[in-house]
Every structure is written in structure tokens, then in C-alpha cells.
Write an enzyme that holds these catalytic residues in place. Structure first.
Site, PDB file in Angstrom:
ATOM      1  N   GLU A  31      -1.344  -1.157  -5.166  1.00  0.00           N
ATOM      2  CA  GLU A  31      -2.587  -0.494  -5.231  1.00  0.00           C
ATOM      3  C   GLU A  31      -2.106   0.560  -6.020  1.00  0.00           C
ATOM      4  O   GLU A  31      -1.706   1.464  -6.276  1.00  0.00           O
ATOM      5  CB  GLU A  31      -3.192  -0.218  -3.600  1.00  0.00           C
TER       6      GLU A  31
ATOM      7  N   ASP B 231      -2.750   1.518   6.355  1.00  0.00           N
ATOM      8  CA  ASP B 231      -1.474   0.984   5.452  1.00  0.00           C
ATOM      9  C   ASP B 231      -1.422  -0.646   5.599  1.00  0.00           C
ATOM     10  O   ASP B 231      -1.346  -0.950   4.106  1.00  0.00           O
ATOM     11  CB  ASP B 231      -0.284   1.886   5.545  1.00  0.00           C
TER      12      ASP B 231
ATOM     13  N   ASP C 174       0.894  -0.968   0.407  1.00  0.00           N
ATOM     14  CA  ASP C 174       0.354   0.052   0.259  1.00  0.00           C
ATOM     15  C   ASP C 174       0.991   0.735  -0.126  1.00  0.00           C
ATOM     16  O   ASP C 174       2.152   1.334   0.886  1.00  0.00           O
ATOM     17  CB  ASP C 174      -0.945  -0.021   1.264  1.00  0.00           C
TER      18      ASP C 174
END
Length: 160
Positions: free
Chosen positions: A67, A140, A7
Site C-alpha cells: 500500500e 492489517d 499492509d
């Protein structure tokens, strides 16, 4: 197959490393949050590159799942995160990882089966799938867990 889920961020980067043996056998090798102490973006980017490369060299993943950038309001923040993503992707690419990018919608569908799932639902499901007793306090980290799981569930080479 070992998957590194990321992330991305500029000061905090969630990560998760999952080993997938077969369709029913997932082992969470490690997870956590890389934090940059640097104030300037150029120094952060160098530190991010070093930290991510260190994870790759330690765990030897074959896949980086990351992501895709999603933002609605703050373009300045989005640009900084885009730079961090670029550094992370470059680190993985230079170490010959296969790179898969997922939108938040794809992550929600893969982990919960519902594209409009709330962040808390995704977090709970990722923890349930990976048999974690406690949910990570930092979003996160739980996002990285979900991103790694998305690679496990959506990649045809990893589905069987």
C-alpha cells in the site's frame, strides 16, 4: 505466480501470500501479522527487514504488492511508516521481486468495484473472494489480503 501483499506499519505489518494459477484460480497460501517487539525505530526497522525477508525466502513470491502511504493528520506516524515501507521495499528489491504500489482508492476499486467502499466492505469482499470462513480480527491482515488481490486484478500479466 505468487504475490506477497503487505499492509505496512511500524509495529504491525499485515501480510498475505496468494498463488494465482489463472483468472479463476486463487489459492491463499498464508496470511498473518508480523509484530515488532522493539521499542526503538532503528531496531524495529531491522526486525521488519528480517521478518519480510524471511517471508520472501519461505514462499518465493515474484511480486510484492504494498500500500502507498496515505495520511491526513499525524506526520510523525507517517514518517515512521514511510521508513518501514522503505525497508520492506528494499528487502523485496534486494531479492528481485517486482514491486507494485497501490493507493487505498485503487484497492477499494479492485476488490469491491467502488472507490468509496467502507473498510468493512473491503474486508468482507476480500474474505469472500478468498473463501475464508472467518474474517481476520486484525485490520492489517484484511488490508494485506485486499492489497494482494489488487495485484491479481490490476496487473496485466496476472489478469489472464
Amino acid at each position: 505466480m505468487i504475490i506477497l501483499g503487505i499492509d505496512p506499519g511500524t509495529t504491525r505489518i499485515g501480510y498475505a501470500v496468494i498463488k494465482k494459477k489463472d483468472s479463476d484460480n486463487l489459492n491463499l497460501l498464508t496470511y498473518g501479522c508480523l509484530e515488532s517487539k522493539n521499542k526503538e525505530q532503528k531496531d524495529r526497522l531491522r526486525e521488519i527487514s528480517d521478518l519480510v525477508s524471511g517471508l520472501i525466502l519461505k514462499y518465493h513470491p515474484e511480486i510484492l504488492a504494498i500500500e502507498k502511504l496515505f495520511f491526513t493528520k499525524n506526520a510523525k506516524t507517517a514518517l515512521a511508516v514511510a521508513e518501514a515501507r522503505g525497508v520492506i521495499i528494499n528487502s523485496a528489491n534486494s531479492l528481485n521481486l517486482n514491486i507494485y504500489e497501490f493507493t487505498p482508492l485503487e484497492v477499494k476499486v479492485a476488490v469491491t468495484g467502488y472507490g468509496k467502499a467502507e473498510k468493512e466492505q473491503v474486508k468482507k469482499m476480500a474474505c469472500r473472494i478468498l473463501k475464508l470462513e472467518k474474517m481476520p480480527k486484525i485490520d492489517d491482515i484484511s488490508d494485506a489480503l485486499a492489497i494482494a488481490l489488487t495485484a491479481c486484478y490490476t496487473n496485466p500479466k496476472l489478469k489472464n
